[in-house]
Design a protein around this motif. Structure first.
Motif, mmCIF file in Angstrom:
data_model
loop_
_atom_site.group_PDB
_atom_site.id
_atom_site.type_symbol
_atom_site.label_atom_id
_atom_site.label_comp_id
_atom_site.label_asym_id
_atom_site.label_seq_id
_atom_site.Cartn_x
_atom_site.Cartn_y
_atom_site.Cartn_z
ATOM 1 N N ASN A 1 61.322 -35.326 20.723
ATOM 2 C CA ASN A 1 62.355 -35.277 21.730
ATOM 3 C C ASN A 1 61.531 -33.714 22.436
ATOM 4 O O ASN A 1 61.844 -32.651 21.798
ATOM 5 N N GLU B 1 60.681 -30.430 24.691
ATOM 6 C CA GLU B 1 61.271 -29.580 25.602
ATOM 7 C C GLU B 1 60.252 -28.945 26.355
ATOM 8 O O GLU B 1 59.398 -28.152 26.133
ATOM 9 N N ARG C 1 62.758 -28.154 32.805
ATOM 10 C CA ARG C 1 63.424 -27.090 33.658
ATOM 11 C C ARG C 1 62.560 -26.253 33.996
ATOM 12 O O ARG C 1 61.364 -26.002 33.661
ATOM 13 N N ARG D 1 69.740 -29.081 28.009
ATOM 14 C CA ARG D 1 68.888 -29.496 26.963
ATOM 15 C C ARG D 1 69.500 -29.888 25.656
ATOM 16 O O ARG D 1 69.011 -30.573 24.862
#
Length: 572
Positions: A268, A270, A364, A385
């Motif tokens: 996952n 970020e 982001r 998130r």
């Protein structure tokens, strides 16, 4: 001399003086002579042929038979050694010597099979362990014998052709697909038919089954190699004529891989992009994973989803090594305009049939320094998130507050409902029971309750109210059915009970349930008056018992005892 013929001798010796002449004296003594043994006798079998019968199910190491050779010598001269000098079944049997009994013990070394060989012939030789060279001329100190061992038939369980089976099946195989077979047969001469089954303790999920007649193994449910690549089951076979004869064999089933899973992101990710980012700048390196295991290894392809290619703010570059770069397509980004971007990345494999999936990469927009290190990101980006929006967080907080309010209200209601009962114990039921929280004044406190009402009903004041409780209102008396007539002729007891009944019915503070009232009142007006001696002021001689004769036949005996004595005393 021969010790085996005569072992002990006694010799009488006489001694005479005077050279044995006449007139001399003599004396005698006895000398005992015992012959010691020498090995001058060879061992000999009592029979030339021995025969033993052994079941074919005899376990290895078991004793098949015992033989013995005879030797006339004793001690170590009689010790013997046995050995097999000939056999039509090499290695099947062994023989050893029992040193305490000098017996030859025949032991089984290999399993017997009645169907293959039904008897064995052995040549056994016995020889003295300690041979004296002086007696070689006597003859060879050994002997031979023949042993016949007959194998008896036993009903045996079926035997599989193999000790184990390995089968393979593809994970996309349809139900009832045959993946292999097992075979077993009855080793006995009768050759009984056998049937097959699966030990369900080894196949709890009932993934497989076996044909009872031909031993074909087939699948009952769909398989998944990623869930379980191997299945270990046991197949059982039994005889039709004797179901107690059971055999089992392990079957190892390998599930072959089929390309039925699409690749996905390896983790996952970020990812963030700086507001001051430049065009064609790398912001993330992604890779993929696939639970399938192709023979040539994995080969993944990355691309941007077709629906997002026209208005994309980011691009995907496949590095041809199972990784890809995420690149920017413009010079700057503004977190106030848009703080989060969702980039759909298509990942496909190179196997057949090809599998692909679309994975969304969340990016982001953050404020960074000149070196590209993140300094500040929008709060909405953090919640996105984490997978929770602001509205979801507010809803969770409201639910927690409501739950706390319910708990507090429930606790308050429980405290309000907890009151002191009017009567603490159900057994403590009596007239005018009142519970107080303060301590009484002792024996001098006579204002709370007038105990005189229990002693003399004539002291009752009309409609006398209780002095410890002030009633708020006066309820009319409840109409009750009339009491049955009292058999006693004393009316004061009936009046006393009726008065107490009326007081209880008209008492507004009386409990609503039935209660038992007990009164210590004997009544008055008895002809005999009180029977107690405490109030007697006269002696027995002052009493007049003539009235007892008027009470009837029941008191006649009593009247004669007291009344008659008084009359006789007066007459005298």
């Amino acid at each position: 001399m021969d010790r085996e013929v005569k072992e002990n001798y006694q010799v009488v010796i006489q001694a005479k003086d005077m050279a044995g002449q006449m007139g001399g004296l003599s004396g005698t003594t006895t000398v005992s002579i015992t012959l010691s043994d020498v090995n001058d006798n060879p061992p000999r079998f009592t029979k030339t042929v021995y025969e033993f019968r052994v079941p074919e199910s005899t376990e290895l190491g078991s004793v098949v038979g015992v033989i013995r050779a005879m030797d006339a010598d004793i001690g170590e001269n009689a010790e013997m050694d046995y050995r097999i000098i000939g056999s039509d079944g090499p290695g099947m049997f062994d023989i050893s010597t029992n040193r305490s009994t000098q017996d030859g013990v025949i032991v089984l070394r290999k399993p017997l099979d009645f169907e293959r060989k039904r008897q064995y012939i052995l040549r056994i030789q016995v020889e003295n362990s300690h041979i004296n060279p002086r007696f070689f001329s006597v003859g060879p100190f050994r002997d031979e014998a023949t042993i016949k061992i007959i194998v008896e038939d036993v009903d045996e369980p079926p035997v599989f052709e193999r000790t184990s089976y390995v089968m393979e099946v593809k994970e996309d195989a349809a139900r009832n697909t045959v993946i292999g077979s097992v075979s077993a047969s009855d080793p006995d001469d009768k050759n009984s038919l056998v049937r097959y089954s699966i030990d369900r303790r080894t196949d709890m999920d009932r993934m497989f089954n076996v044909h009872a007649g031909n031993g074909s193994v087939f699948i009952l449910r769909e398989l998944d190699r990623e869930e379980s690549a191997w299945h270990n089951i046991s197949v059982i076979t039994t005889e039709f004529n004797n179901p107690r004869q059971i055999s089992r064999v392990p079957v190892y089933i390998r599930v072959l891989d089929v390309n039925d899973n699409a690749p996905t992101f390896a983790t996952n990710y970020e990812t963030f992009v700086c507001e001051n980012a430049k065009a064609n700048q790398r912001i993330q390196t992604v890779s993929a994973t696939d639970p399938d295991e192709p023979l040539g290894g994995h080969r993944f392809f990355f691309s941007l989803a077709q629906e997002a290619a026209g208005k994309a703010n980011f691009s995907v570059r496949d590095n041809k090594d199972n990784t890809a770069w995420i690149l920017t397509r413009r010079n700057s980004y503004n977190s106030l305009q848009k703080s989060i971007y969702h980039v759909p990345v298509v990942i496909s494999d190179g196997e057949f049939p090809m599998q692909s999936s679309t994975n969304t990469l969340t990016i982001r927009v953050c404020t960074c320094d000149r070196e590209g290190n993140m300094k500040l990101c929008n709060a909405e980006a953090f919640t996105a998130r984490a997978g929770l929006s602001t509205g979801a967080l507010v809803a969770i907080l409201l639910c927690v507050v409501i739950l706390l309010m319910i708990v507090v209200m429930f606790a308050a209601l429980r405290r309000q409902r907890k009151k002191e009962p009017l009567i603490i114990s159900k057994e403590d039921v009596r007239d005018n029971v009142v519970s107080y929280n303060d301590e009484g004044g002792g024996e001098e406190d006579t204002q709370a309750f007038d105990i005189g009402t229990l002693r003399n009903p004539e002291a009752i004041e009309e409609s006398k109210q209780r002095r410890d409780i002030v009633p708020e209102t006066f309820y009319p008396a409840v109409r009750r059915p009339a009491l049955p007539p009292i058999r006693d002729t004393n009316g004061d007891v009936r009046d006393f009970i009726n008065q107490r009944l009326q007081d209880n019915d008209s008492d507004p503070t009386a409990p609503p349930y039935d209660s038992l009232a007990t009164y210590a009142y004997e009544g008055n007006g008895s002809v005999a008056e009180s029977l107690s001696s405490l109030d007697s002021v006269t002696t027995e001689g002052d009493q007049d018992y003539n009235y007892l004769s008027e009470w009837g036949p029941r008191f006649k005996k009593l009247a004669d005892m007291y009344g008659g004595d008084d009359d006789s005393d007066r007459d005298s």
